[in-house]
Motif scaffolding. Structure first.
Motif, PDB file in Angstrom:
ATOM      1  N   MET A  93     -23.255 -41.820  10.196  1.00  0.00           N
ATOM      2  CA  MET A  93     -23.644 -41.548  11.564  1.00  0.00           C
ATOM      3  C   MET A  93     -25.139 -41.239  11.577  1.00  0.00           C
ATOM      4  SD  MET A  93     -22.007 -38.780  14.172  1.00  0.00           S
ATOM      5  CE  MET A  93     -20.468 -39.648  14.165  1.00  0.00           C
ATOM      6  N   LEU A  94     -25.859 -41.897  12.455  1.00  0.00           N
ATOM      7  CA  LEU A  94     -27.304 -41.707  12.544  1.00  0.00           C
ATOM      8  C   LEU A  94     -27.670 -40.314  13.027  1.00  0.00           C
ATOM      9  CD1 LEU A  94     -28.308 -45.090  14.153  1.00  0.00           C
ATOM     10  CD2 LEU A  94     -28.575 -44.412  11.777  1.00  0.00           C
ATOM     11  N   ASP A  95     -28.758 -39.795  12.512  1.00  0.00           N
ATOM     12  CA  ASP A  95     -29.308 -38.511  12.943  1.00  0.00           C
ATOM     13  C   ASP A  95     -28.390 -37.324  12.678  1.00  0.00           C
ATOM     14  OD1 ASP A  95     -31.880 -38.356  13.739  1.00  0.00           O
ATOM     15  OD2 ASP A  95     -31.485 -38.492  15.883  1.00  0.00           O
ATOM     16  N   ALA A  96     -27.429 -37.450  11.813  1.00  0.00           N
ATOM     17  CA  ALA A  96     -26.508 -36.353  11.521  1.00  0.00           C
ATOM     18  C   ALA A  96     -27.044 -35.573  10.329  1.00  0.00           C
ATOM     19  CB  ALA A  96     -25.108 -36.892  11.245  1.00  0.00           C
ATOM     20  N   ASP A  97     -28.043 -34.727  10.605  1.00  0.00           N
ATOM     21  CA  ASP A  97     -28.702 -34.013   9.519  1.00  0.00           C
ATOM     22  C   ASP A  97     -28.850 -32.514   9.795  1.00  0.00           C
ATOM     23  OD1 ASP A  97     -30.506 -34.176  11.563  1.00  0.00           O
ATOM     24  OD2 ASP A  97     -32.141 -34.977  10.362  1.00  0.00           O
ATOM     25  N   GLN A  98     -28.073 -31.997  10.724  1.00  0.00           N
ATOM     26  CA  GLN A  98     -28.219 -30.596  11.100  1.00  0.00           C
ATOM     27  C   GLN A  98     -27.075 -29.753  10.558  1.00  0.00           C
ATOM     28  OE1 GLN A  98     -28.658 -31.665  15.243  1.00  0.00           O
ATOM     29  NE2 GLN A  98     -30.717 -30.817  15.222  1.00  0.00           N
ATOM     30  N   VAL A  99     -27.351 -28.474  10.397  1.00  0.00           N
ATOM     31  CA  VAL A  99     -26.355 -27.506   9.947  1.00  0.00           C
ATOM     32  C   VAL A  99     -25.820 -26.781  11.177  1.00  0.00           C
ATOM     33  CG1 VAL A  99     -25.970 -25.428   8.584  1.00  0.00           C
ATOM     34  CG2 VAL A  99     -27.497 -27.215   7.732  1.00  0.00           C
ATOM     35  N   ILE A 100     -24.506 -26.736  11.294  1.00  0.00           N
ATOM     36  CA  ILE A 100     -23.838 -26.084  12.421  1.00  0.00           C
ATOM     37  C   ILE A 100     -22.893 -25.027  11.857  1.00  0.00           C
ATOM     38  CG2 ILE A 100     -22.356 -26.449  14.447  1.00  0.00           C
ATOM     39  CD1 ILE A 100     -24.838 -28.140  14.642  1.00  0.00           C
ATOM     40  N   THR A 101     -22.833 -23.872  12.504  1.00  0.00           N
ATOM     41  CA  THR A 101     -21.875 -22.835  12.116  1.00  0.00           C
ATOM     42  C   THR A 101     -20.752 -22.809  13.137  1.00  0.00           C
ATOM     43  OG1 THR A 101     -23.635 -21.519  11.129  1.00  0.00           O
ATOM     44  CG2 THR A 101     -21.562 -20.396  11.574  1.00  0.00           C
ATOM     45  N   HIS A 102     -19.540 -22.998  12.662  1.00  0.00           N
ATOM     46  CA  HIS A 102     -18.340 -22.917  13.499  1.00  0.00           C
ATOM     47  C   HIS A 102     -17.822 -21.485  13.389  1.00  0.00           C
ATOM     48  CE1 HIS A 102     -13.764 -23.774  13.652  1.00  0.00           C
ATOM     49  NE2 HIS A 102     -14.205 -23.445  14.852  1.00  0.00           N
ATOM     50  N   VAL A 103     -17.812 -20.763  14.504  1.00  0.00           N
ATOM     51  CA  VAL A 103     -17.353 -19.372  14.534  1.00  0.00           C
ATOM     52  C   VAL A 103     -15.985 -19.341  15.222  1.00  0.00           C
ATOM     53  CG1 VAL A 103     -17.859 -17.030  15.340  1.00  0.00           C
ATOM     54  CG2 VAL A 103     -19.736 -18.552  14.674  1.00  0.00           C
ATOM     55  N   TYR A 104     -15.009 -18.769  14.537  1.00  0.00           N
ATOM     56  CA  TYR A 104     -13.655 -18.693  15.091  1.00  0.00           C
ATOM     57  C   TYR A 104     -13.075 -17.309  14.812  1.00  0.00           C
ATOM     58  CZ  TYR A 104     -12.362 -19.741  10.264  1.00  0.00           C
ATOM     59  OH  TYR A 104     -12.249 -19.715   8.889  1.00  0.00           O
ATOM     60  N   SER A 105     -12.020 -16.953  15.519  1.00  0.00           N
ATOM     61  CA  SER A 105     -11.398 -15.635  15.374  1.00  0.00           C
ATOM     62  C   SER A 105     -10.051 -15.747  14.702  1.00  0.00           C
ATOM     63  CB  SER A 105     -11.214 -14.978  16.745  1.00  0.00           C
ATOM     64  OG  SER A 105     -12.458 -14.790  17.362  1.00  0.00           O
ATOM     65  N   VAL A 106      -9.768 -14.755  13.861  1.00  0.00           N
ATOM     66  CA  VAL A 106      -8.480 -14.647  13.185  1.00  0.00           C
ATOM     67  C   VAL A 106      -7.958 -13.241  13.451  1.00  0.00           C
ATOM     68  CG1 VAL A 106      -7.323 -14.681  10.948  1.00  0.00           C
ATOM     69  CG2 VAL A 106      -9.183 -16.273  11.393  1.00  0.00           C
ATOM     70  N   TYR A 107      -6.690 -13.149  13.822  1.00  0.00           N
ATOM     71  CA  TYR A 107      -6.110 -11.837  14.113  1.00  0.00           C
ATOM     72  C   TYR A 107      -5.810 -11.104  12.811  1.00  0.00           C
ATOM     73  CZ  TYR A 107      -3.133  -8.234  16.089  1.00  0.00           C
ATOM     74  OH  TYR A 107      -2.597  -7.028  16.460  1.00  0.00           O
ATOM     75  N   ASP A 108      -6.301  -9.866  12.713  1.00  0.00           N
ATOM     76  CA  ASP A 108      -6.064  -9.021  11.547  1.00  0.00           C
ATOM     77  C   ASP A 108      -4.968  -8.023  11.907  1.00  0.00           C
ATOM     78  OD1 ASP A 108      -6.146  -7.482   9.276  1.00  0.00           O
ATOM     79  OD2 ASP A 108      -8.205  -6.773   9.573  1.00  0.00           O
ATOM     80  N   LYS A 109      -3.801  -8.170  11.284  1.00  0.00           N
ATOM     81  CA  LYS A 109      -2.663  -7.305  11.606  1.00  0.00           C
ATOM     82  C   LYS A 109      -2.919  -5.848  11.225  1.00  0.00           C
ATOM     83  CE  LYS A 109       0.834 -10.892  11.195  1.00  0.00           C
ATOM     84  NZ  LYS A 109       2.017 -11.366  10.485  1.00  0.00           N
ATOM     85  N   ALA A 110      -3.653  -5.632  10.159  1.00  0.00           N
ATOM     86  CA  ALA A 110      -3.905  -4.264   9.691  1.00  0.00           C
ATOM     87  C   ALA A 110      -4.728  -3.471  10.704  1.00  0.00           C
ATOM     88  CB  ALA A 110      -4.610  -4.291   8.343  1.00  0.00           C
ATOM     89  N   THR A 111      -5.775  -4.078  11.245  1.00  0.00           N
ATOM     90  CA  THR A 111      -6.634  -3.374  12.206  1.00  0.00           C
ATOM     91  C   THR A 111      -6.283  -3.675  13.655  1.00  0.00           C
ATOM     92  OG1 THR A 111      -8.274  -5.154  12.198  1.00  0.00           O
ATOM     93  CG2 THR A 111      -8.561  -3.377  10.583  1.00  0.00           C
ATOM     94  N   ARG A 112      -5.388  -4.649  13.854  1.00  0.00           N
ATOM     95  CA  ARG A 112      -4.973  -5.075  15.198  1.00  0.00           C
ATOM     96  C   ARG A 112      -6.147  -5.531  16.047  1.00  0.00           C
ATOM     97  NH1 ARG A 112      -0.340  -0.802  17.101  1.00  0.00           N
ATOM     98  NH2 ARG A 112       1.268  -1.591  15.728  1.00  0.00           N
ATOM     99  N   THR A 113      -7.075  -6.248  15.424  1.00  0.00           N
ATOM    100  CA  THR A 113      -8.233  -6.789  16.126  1.00  0.00           C
ATOM    101  C   THR A 113      -8.490  -8.218  15.664  1.00  0.00           C
ATOM    102  OG1 THR A 113      -9.775  -5.984  14.458  1.00  0.00           O
ATOM    103  CG2 THR A 113      -9.368  -4.535  16.325  1.00  0.00           C
ATOM    104  N   ASN A 114      -9.277  -8.919  16.437  1.00  0.00           N
ATOM    105  CA  ASN A 114      -9.717 -10.245  16.029  1.00  0.00           C
ATOM    106  C   ASN A 114     -10.947 -10.094  15.144  1.00  0.00           C
ATOM    107  OD1 ASN A 114      -7.783 -11.813  17.329  1.00  0.00           O
ATOM    108  ND2 ASN A 114      -8.921 -11.794  19.248  1.00  0.00           N
ATOM    109  N   VAL A 115     -10.938 -10.781  14.017  1.00  0.00           N
ATOM    110  CA  VAL A 115     -12.060 -10.764  13.087  1.00  0.00           C
ATOM    111  C   VAL A 115     -12.718 -12.133  13.154  1.00  0.00           C
ATOM    112  CG1 VAL A 115     -12.719 -10.512  10.673  1.00  0.00           C
ATOM    113  CG2 VAL A 115     -10.849  -9.138  11.599  1.00  0.00           C
TER     114      VAL A 115
END
Length: 120
Positions: free
Chosen positions: A1-23
């Motif tokens: 793919m042309l011009d595909a030379d950049q770095v991207i960060t994919h940020v997603y959430s995972v539920y942590d049962k121990a703390t009962r929050t999204n990490v």
């Protein structure tokens, strides 16, 4: 793919049962394509809204990252350790919330197999 030379960060959430929050977790995607487009106006009305499109080339379906709506994409290798989504958006202006994901895996030649992510 042309011009595909950049770095991207994919940020997603995972539920942590121990703390009962999204990490927040991150996945760094190299060799990607990141483009912004601005609103287009024709005949005194908006035709397109501001949007961002990311294309991530993949060789096989197994190599494709799992991205869903409400995840975030950041241009560059983002440091998200201990940060909230508000902190990430403030620290990285080239950040957007994913609104749609399309997996284009049916290319016969294999040249254009990619994941298309868009948002604003």
């Amino acid at each position: 793919m042309l011009d595909a030379d950049q770095v991207i960060t994919h940020v997603y959430s995972v539920y942590d049962k121990a703390t009962r929050t999204n990490v927040h977790k991150k996945e760094v995607l190299t060799g990607s394509w990141f483009r912004k487009s601005q609103v287009a106006i024709e005949n005194r009305s908006a035709v397109n809204a501001d949007s961002v499109v990311v294309r991530i080339p993949v060789a096989t379906v197994a190599d494709a990252p799992v991205i869903k709506a409400t995840d975030y994409m950041v241009l560059g290798d983002a440091d998200i350790e201990g940060k909230t989504l508000a902190d990430i958006k403030k620290a990285y202006p080239e950040c957007f919330e994913v609104q749609s994901v399309t997996y284009n895996m049916h290319s016969v030649s294999g040249y254009s197999k990619h994941v298309r992510v868009s948002g604003s």
